[in-house]
Design an enzyme around this catalytic site. Structure first.
Site, PDB file in Angstrom:
ATOM      1  N   TYR A  62       0.922  -1.073   0.116  1.00 21.67           N
ATOM      2  CA  TYR A  62      -0.124  -0.002   0.021  1.00 21.67           C
ATOM      3  C   TYR A  62       1.005   0.992   0.127  1.00 21.67           C
ATOM      4  CZ  TYR A  62      -3.618  -3.374   1.389  1.00 21.67           C
ATOM      5  OH  TYR A  62      -4.367  -4.447   1.522  1.00 21.67           O
ATOM      6  N   HIS A 135       0.248 -11.937   0.689  1.00 15.14           N
ATOM      7  CA  HIS A 135      -0.871 -11.050   0.390  1.00 15.14           C
ATOM      8  C   HIS A 135      -1.415 -11.718  -0.887  1.00 15.14           C
ATOM      9  CE1 HIS A 135      -1.574  -6.553  -0.534  1.00 15.14           C
ATOM     10  NE2 HIS A 135      -2.533  -7.313  -0.550  1.00 15.14           N
ATOM     11  N   SER A 224     -13.166  -5.423   1.917  1.00 16.06           N
ATOM     12  CA  SER A 224     -14.337  -4.597   1.068  1.00 16.06           C
ATOM     13  C   SER A 224     -15.790  -5.387   1.439  1.00 16.06           C
ATOM     14  CB  SER A 224     -13.759  -5.024  -0.366  1.00 16.06           C
ATOM     15  OG  SER A 224     -12.683  -4.496  -0.780  1.00 16.06           O
ATOM     16  N   PRO A 225     -16.043  -5.322   2.914  1.00 18.66           N
ATOM     17  CA  PRO A 225     -17.477  -5.738   3.061  1.00 18.66           C
ATOM     18  C   PRO A 225     -18.501  -4.964   2.598  1.00 18.66           C
ATOM     19  CG  PRO A 225     -16.090  -4.887   4.960  1.00 18.66           C
ATOM     20  CD  PRO A 225     -15.312  -4.741   3.916  1.00 18.66           C
ATOM     21  N   GLY A 229     -17.072   0.224  -1.399  1.00 16.85           N
ATOM     22  CA  GLY A 229     -17.964   1.525  -1.189  1.00 16.85           C
ATOM     23  C   GLY A 229     -19.354   1.705  -1.972  1.00 16.85           C
ATOM     24  N   PHE A 230     -19.634   0.656  -2.654  1.00 16.30           N
ATOM     25  CA  PHE A 230     -20.613   0.715  -3.690  1.00 16.30           C
ATOM     26  C   PHE A 230     -21.945   0.667  -2.608  1.00 16.30           C
ATOM     27  CE2 PHE A 230     -24.126  -1.654  -5.530  1.00 16.30           C
ATOM     28  CZ  PHE A 230     -24.473  -0.823  -6.667  1.00 16.30           C
ATOM     29  N   PHE A 231     -21.820  -0.029  -1.667  1.00 13.27           N
ATOM     30  CA  PHE A 231     -23.044  -0.030  -0.715  1.00 13.27           C
ATOM     31  C   PHE A 231     -23.199   1.332   0.211  1.00 13.27           C
ATOM     32  CE2 PHE A 231     -22.860  -4.467  -1.548  1.00 13.27           C
ATOM     33  CZ  PHE A 231     -24.239  -4.692  -2.248  1.00 13.27           C
ATOM     34  N   GLY A 234     -24.217   3.506  -3.869  1.00 12.67           N
ATOM     35  CA  GLY A 234     -24.771   2.947  -5.008  1.00 12.67           C
ATOM     36  C   GLY A 234     -23.817   3.397  -6.141  1.00 12.67           C
TER      37      GLY A 234
END
Length: 360
Positions: A62, A135, A224-225, A229-231, A234
């Protein structure tokens, strides 16, 4: 919802105890746009620790390296307590940066493992890494060589096990590993945790990998739960992607797929409205309800979002609500692969059989 408390959980079967929700630190320094100001991120780390979140997830990849340096500032500056009641730092090795295109390779060679571990220790400013993941899997090398086995012909192999013995690592983990790789690794040295992408719209690990972890008593760390970031908002989330945001290239966020996937978000949002929560809290609560062996590590760079994510711990879902959520994001309802390169995922992470390895 009531103000959440952060329970503790046993991660795996070797004694590691962490907060039941961790903090993914990648986006503070890399991959989701430009690096954020150190002072702001140090304040967020201090806020997270004060709230009871103690599992901090980073990697030497990272930045590269800058995210470990950021955590090192927090640890060395006394912003985070250490010791029995302190933080648990999880970092990773395995993405080796090279001058030749594409600029990196997956590497699990014993010499590189030691080099990477000692460099991470220096950047973090600690004597021991709590949880050290591979990783990505080096498909050129038997997993046994990276983890533990020491063939008579080579005294420098099996570095992870050696590093545990030297007190430089407490627990060993794998990230994005196939079920067979996990099983082979665990047979030669205990694997404490497997990190994998798991969310309401990413469930490919449920068929083989998660059952394998549970059979072997290995903890599950879900990155990424929130669907990268989609949830949170949207399709609108893609409006804020910078040119340096890797999500711009992910198939699920491409225009031809995003409009379709927006329907999933809308249905989740409708249910969240009925529940009196946000869609991101609902999606995160779904991951928490997968079992006491699952620790999600949602990442954020904003205190408000951190507090919102933490509130998901207090959200309760019935079996009927879980089933309803899952029907919205069934595999055939999601358009686009979860990453832009299938070679980076568990699906191609098997390694050669040990008996075929001839060494160099």
């Amino acid at each position: 919802m009531a103000k959440p408390t952060v329970p503790r959980m046993k991660l795996g079967s070797q004694g590691l105890e962490v907060s039941a929700q961790g903090l993914g630190c990648m986006g503070m320094s890399a991959n989701y746009g430009p690096a954020k100001p150190d002072d702001d991120m140090l304040a967020l780390l201090r806020h997270a620790f004060a709230a009871g979140v103690t599992l901090l997830d980073t990697s030497d990849a990272y930045g590269p390296f800058t995210n470990e340096l950021l955590l090192g500032k927090a640890l060395q500056g006394g912003l985070l307590a250490t010791g029995g009641a302190g933080v648990q730092v999880a970092t990773k090795f395995g993405v080796k940066f090279t001058e030749a295109p594409p600029g990196w390779e997956f590497c699990g060679s014993p010499a590189y493992v030691r080099q990477a571990c000692e460099a991470s220790l220096r950047r973090l400013g600690v004597d021991c890494i709590d949880l050290y993941y591979q990783h990505r899997i080096d498909t050129r090398l038997p997993i046994e060589i990276t983890i533990s086995l020491v063939p008579e012909s080579s005294s420098d192999m099996g570095e992870l096990k050696k590093l545990v013995g030297e007190g430089k690592i407490k627990y060993v983990g794998l990230s994005e590993a196939s079920a067979s790789t996990i099983r082979r690794a665990h047979a030669v040295h205990p694997i404490t945790a497997v990190q994998l992408e798991w969310s309401l719209w990413t469930r490919d690990s449920e068929e083989e990998i998660i059952p394998t972890c549970r059979e072997l008593g290995i903890g599950i760390v879900a990155y990424s739960p929130l669907g990268r970031g989609f949830f949170g908002s949207g399709a609108k989330s893609a409006d804020n992607f910078s040119e340096r945001d890797i999500r711009k290239n992910l198939p699920r966020f491409q225009a031809e797929n995003l409009e379709h996937n927006q329907r999933i978000f809308e249905r989740v949002n409708e249910m969240a409205t009925r529940k009196g929560c946000t869609p991101s809290q609902l999606a995160l609560a779904w991951v928490h309800h997968q079992g006491p062996d699952v620790c999600p590590i949602p990442g954020t760079t904003k205190m408000d979002n951190f507090d919102s994510n933490l509130a998901a711990l207090a959200l309760r879902l019935t079996p009927e609500e879980m089933a309803e959520l899952e029907s919205y994001a069934a595999a055939d309802a999601v358009k686009g692969f979860r990453t832009y390169n299938a070679a980076n995922t568990w699906m191609s992470s098997d390694t050669p059989p040990l008996e075929s390895f001839k060494g160099e």
